[in-house]
Design a protein around this motif. Sequence first.
Motif: not given
Length: 540
Positions: A200-204, A188-191
């Motif tokens: 990338x934030x959805x790739x949990x 989430x920080x990356x996004x």
Amino acid sequence: MPSASDILTLLLRPHELKSLVKLKLKIRGWKKRAASQEKDADWEFCFDMLNKVSRSFAIVIEQLGDELRNAICVFYLVLRGLDTVEDDMAIDKETKTRLLLDFHNSIEQDGFTLSYGYKDEKLLLEKFDCVVRAYKSLKPAYQTTIKDITRRMAEGMQKFTTIKVETKADYDLYCHYVAGLVGIGLSKLFADSGLEDPSIADSEFLANHMGLFLQKTNIIRDFLEDHEDENEETGDRRVFWPKEIWSKHTSTLTDITFGKNSKIAVACLNEMVTDALQHVPYCLEYLSNIENEENFLFCAIPQVMAAHTLSLCYNNPKIFEGEVRKNLGECRNIRPVKLRKGTSARLMLEASDMPAVLAIFEEAMDSIQDRIPDDDGSAVETNACIQHVRDMIQQGRRSSSPTGKVGESAEAKLFKTVSRVAVDWSVVLTLVLIGATLAIDVPQTLLGVEQWSPLATRMEGSVPLHGVMTFWSLVFYAAVTVMLCSGRGQKLYTQLAAAHTGVSLMHCLVLLVSGASMIVMFFETAPRLLVGGCLFGVAC
């Protein structure tokens, strides 16, 4: 300070010495760049504590760009503070529950501090108000992510203060709370930073596997240290190996500590390693989605280190044979199973892109598979997991990569191997010749050739010539050693090799004219010519 055994290990493995020197220089550059960012006293404290509580994570965090470096530093320190509370076996359960569940709110309270933990972690909590102020200076999106992950992690930690890790599902859930959520938060920080695709934030799912792989590797490696960390009042131990696995091999974990029942212990260990291997394909898939180079290094370096640590743990009875010491309530294994410093340096340097990471994971899988005992109860499953990883590696090599490099040809691999051998032996040879020059040639120059050894009167044309050759040799050998270990100055290799070879041939000619024997000429000039030849080989 490195121990004598560490120094000897590096001298016996010159390629690792070279990697260590190159890494030191690279880290110095990262730290210099990080230090150039303007910081107040709170941020100075944060980065100072980061280096104290985790040097390995400090390295990968400090190499990040300005946009993410501060946010991830605070994210790590907040979670480290939370973890310190959870780890302190001296805190009663009621107090610990209250502290854990309110920690995400406490990080927004000015002046928030605690006094738990030991050593550096205790200092971190005692001056946690510095971290709070740093946290409140971050972008709102970063604050939201850090607070949310802290809350979710604390709830999971609190849950496991009342239950034990019984099943593999419990084990996965515990690792999710303490590590998988870290991966999710980082995504989430990356996004939020705009440096990665928002997806990338959805790739949990994948991010969770990244965390589980790292955490399970640590739990496997630190088994003895955790098991011996006993609450003196309640008798509770820090046990994270799931009973569903270890109960197949022993009725109590105490029966496999400190070398007892080694065969049973190793069988249990191998099943634990096999369980961790299931996460590797998902880790590789996640890494392939990272686009920013600094973010990639940040993610890849811990993963390749974990892969080789897991390989080192597999089928290794030393996991159960350490020496545990307790100091001020802190339990530490002073003889842990860990990678050599030179190996760690090599892995950190090599994990520069996806093809390199695939090669490193393949190396780790090869090492494990070569050591699978035929009679091991989990051998079939271990082989199946490794094959799954190999399939993922081949799939990754067939796909395009940011560098466009899919794989090395046999010729390229052979060339790289020959070049590496030339470098390694050149370093060994120059170190030996520096020692010989200091032990023999320098005293000859200072005392005079005749006074040092009557047999040497015909070895050199004159004392001045001997002094010149001694000075040249020391300067040349020292320069070459530094250049080879650091990997710098490659453009000068050919010129240096040519100059040294020319000087050595002239020296040989002088010895010949002065009437020196062929044996003297050989021992005086052959090593020098050999170094020049090796340097030519490296340059080519």
